[in-house]
Design an enzyme around this catalytic site. Sequence first.
Site, short mmCIF file in Angstrom:
data_model
loop_
_atom_site.label_atom_id
_atom_site.label_comp_id
_atom_site.label_asym_id
_atom_site.label_seq_id
_atom_site.Cartn_x
_atom_site.Cartn_y
_atom_site.Cartn_z
N SER A 46 0.83 -1.20 0.00
CA SER A 46 0.00 0.00 0.00
C SER A 46 0.87 1.26 0.00
CB SER A 46 -0.97 0.01 1.17
OG SER A 46 -0.28 -0.14 2.40
N GLU A 47 2.03 1.20 0.69
CA GLU A 47 3.00 2.29 0.62
C GLU A 47 4.41 1.75 0.83
OE1 GLU A 47 -0.64 4.63 2.25
OE2 GLU A 47 0.52 3.00 3.17
N VAL A 48 5.38 2.49 0.30
CA VAL A 48 6.79 2.31 0.65
C VAL A 48 7.35 3.69 0.95
CG1 VAL A 48 6.98 0.31 -0.87
CG2 VAL A 48 7.72 2.54 -1.69
#
Length: 306
Positions: A46-48
């Site tokens: 979903s995020e990095v």
Amino acid sequence: MNSLSYVTVDVFTSTRFEGNPLAVMSDARGISDAAMQKIAAEFGYSEVTFVLPPENPENTARVRIFTPTMEVPFAGHPNVGTAYVIARQGELFGRPVGDTLRFEEKAGLVEVALQRSEGRVVAATIRAPRPLEIEGTIPDTVIAGCVSIDPGSICKKTHAPVFVSVGLKFAVAELESLEALAAASPNLNGFQDAARTTAGSHDFSLFLYVRPAATPWKIRARMFAPLDNVIEDPATGSASAALSAYLVSLLPETDISQHVTIEQGVEMGRRSIIELDVVKKAGTVTDVTISGSCVPVMKGEILLQD
């Protein structure tokens, strides 16, 4: 060939392979915006996050957060997980890491307090970077169309579906039961229609929740953002913070401190626990903090072209 080191952690859990996975590049100097976006897409999380030296030396770092399709100004689990990874390193850009970190982000300055047990970092608490913002309400039919549910299963005793934010905007809607929550299934066409028809929304991320009558501050939630290539998110700290701040803002009390626990990711098999504290003074929400545990999972290197 040069390489970029990364570490992955599961956030908002103490159990590996639960919670929300995050990849952290703790020294992203020399990496272009385009490369950051491609790396985020490759991970598919979903995020990095990409960590850079701070513009103001009084702060710890500049942190950039990317979903698979875009950079976002703020998010909860990336901040908790990034602080955890940096703390375990012991130093960053040649400076020791203390128990309080300050991240420069597009949404503003994010403060992080580390939590230790027997000398080891186990969790982190972050403070939302912006005040609560409440935007327009959303028709029940739009919410229902996004997740293929009966509009009658939307509960409006406390509020109608609405956009809220403490740094990143979400549509939030309460459902009548856990059964209705479990039945929610994202419909890409519904999300595309929602993004087209809701005012001021270039995207449409939907946070659904249920509040048990006996324990209204122990909330169960799910978050869907298929337009951002996140079909469902196991844990969404920024949405949890916005919802908690909004619910506290609706209370009749003008001065109150409220603890909120949000359980998310259960239906995905990645149970997450997000702890929040909301402070309201003189009728206005003044402070929202997001806390969670982390556990390390992987480390490795991304090969870069010469």
